[in-house]
Enzyme design. Structure first.
Site, short mmCIF file in Angstrom:
data_model
loop_
_atom_site.label_atom_id
_atom_site.label_comp_id
_atom_site.label_asym_id
_atom_site.label_seq_id
_atom_site.Cartn_x
_atom_site.Cartn_y
_atom_site.Cartn_z
N GLU A 24 48.56 37.47 40.06
CA GLU A 24 49.83 38.12 40.38
C GLU A 24 51.04 37.42 39.74
O GLU A 24 52.18 37.78 40.01
CB GLU A 24 50.02 38.20 41.90
CG GLU A 24 49.04 39.15 42.55
CD GLU A 24 49.25 39.31 44.05
OE1 GLU A 24 49.89 38.43 44.68
OE2 GLU A 24 48.77 40.31 44.59
N VAL A 85 39.31 40.05 43.92
CA VAL A 85 37.97 39.88 43.38
C VAL A 85 38.11 39.08 42.09
O VAL A 85 38.95 39.42 41.23
CB VAL A 85 37.28 41.24 43.11
CG1 VAL A 85 35.93 41.04 42.44
CG2 VAL A 85 37.14 42.03 44.40
N GLY A 91 34.42 45.31 38.93
CA GLY A 91 33.66 46.46 38.45
C GLY A 91 32.27 46.57 39.07
O GLY A 91 31.47 47.40 38.65
N TYR A 129 43.24 52.24 44.55
CA TYR A 129 43.58 52.62 45.92
C TYR A 129 43.73 54.14 46.05
O TYR A 129 43.28 54.74 47.03
CB TYR A 129 44.85 51.92 46.38
CG TYR A 129 44.74 50.41 46.40
CD1 TYR A 129 43.56 49.77 46.76
CD2 TYR A 129 45.83 49.61 46.06
CE1 TYR A 129 43.46 48.39 46.77
CE2 TYR A 129 45.74 48.23 46.08
CZ TYR A 129 44.55 47.63 46.43
OH TYR A 129 44.47 46.26 46.45
#
Length: 157
Positions: A24, A85, A91, A129
């Site tokens: 991030e 993750v 994936g 999402y």
């Protein structure tokens, strides 16, 4: 495999938090102390819970969450603070599995909703999402008090 974290997972959780912060672009904001993290997650007064996604015995990702409350629904909710993750495990369905686990947990606990925030530039996560049926709450703006502003307000009464 998805499982609840234990106190022995504290170091792994801290590593995953640092991995999330790097992703991030916020690694400079991480100042957590592992002993305090352990106390807050597993001590007498637990402020949050963690689940881990494992792949071949290795921690592939984590989700940290806690209860919120909806005054309009009159029910508790689950707030997902962080979901991450590791890049080498993406994936493979770990993120979806953790969200499905939290959705089941929310149902078992009588929660009216599961919600979270996502950075507006994180398009891969936003699309993920949306693919699950999650809807953005575009009309809401998050506010935050930290540091000096938090202390000043707390001292103002």
């Amino acid at each position: 495999m998805i499982r609840a974290a234990t106190p022995d997972d504290t170091h792994t959780i801290a590593e995953l938090i640092r991995g999330l912060a790097a992703y991030e672009r916020l690694a400079h904001e991480v100042s957590l102390d592992e002993a305090e993290l352990r106390q807050h997650l597993f001590g007498e007064r637990r402020y949050a819970e963690v689940i881990l996604a494992e792949d071949a015995g290795e921690a592939a990702g984590f989700a940290l969450f806690f209860h919120s409350f909806s005054t309009f629904l009159g029910k508790p909710g689950l707030y997902l603070e962080d979901l991450f993750v590791r890049p080498e495990h993406r994936g493979r369905g770990h993120g979806r599995a953790m969200l499905a686990h939290l959705a089941r947990l929310a149902g078992e606990r009588g929660c009216g909703r599961l919600e979270w925030s996502v950075l507006d530039w994180n398009e891969p996560s936003i699309q993920f999402y949306r693919s699950l049926g999650a809807q953005p709450m575009d009309e809401w703006t998050t506010f935050r008090l930290t540091g000096d502003a938090l202390r000043a307000l707390g001292a103002s009464d």
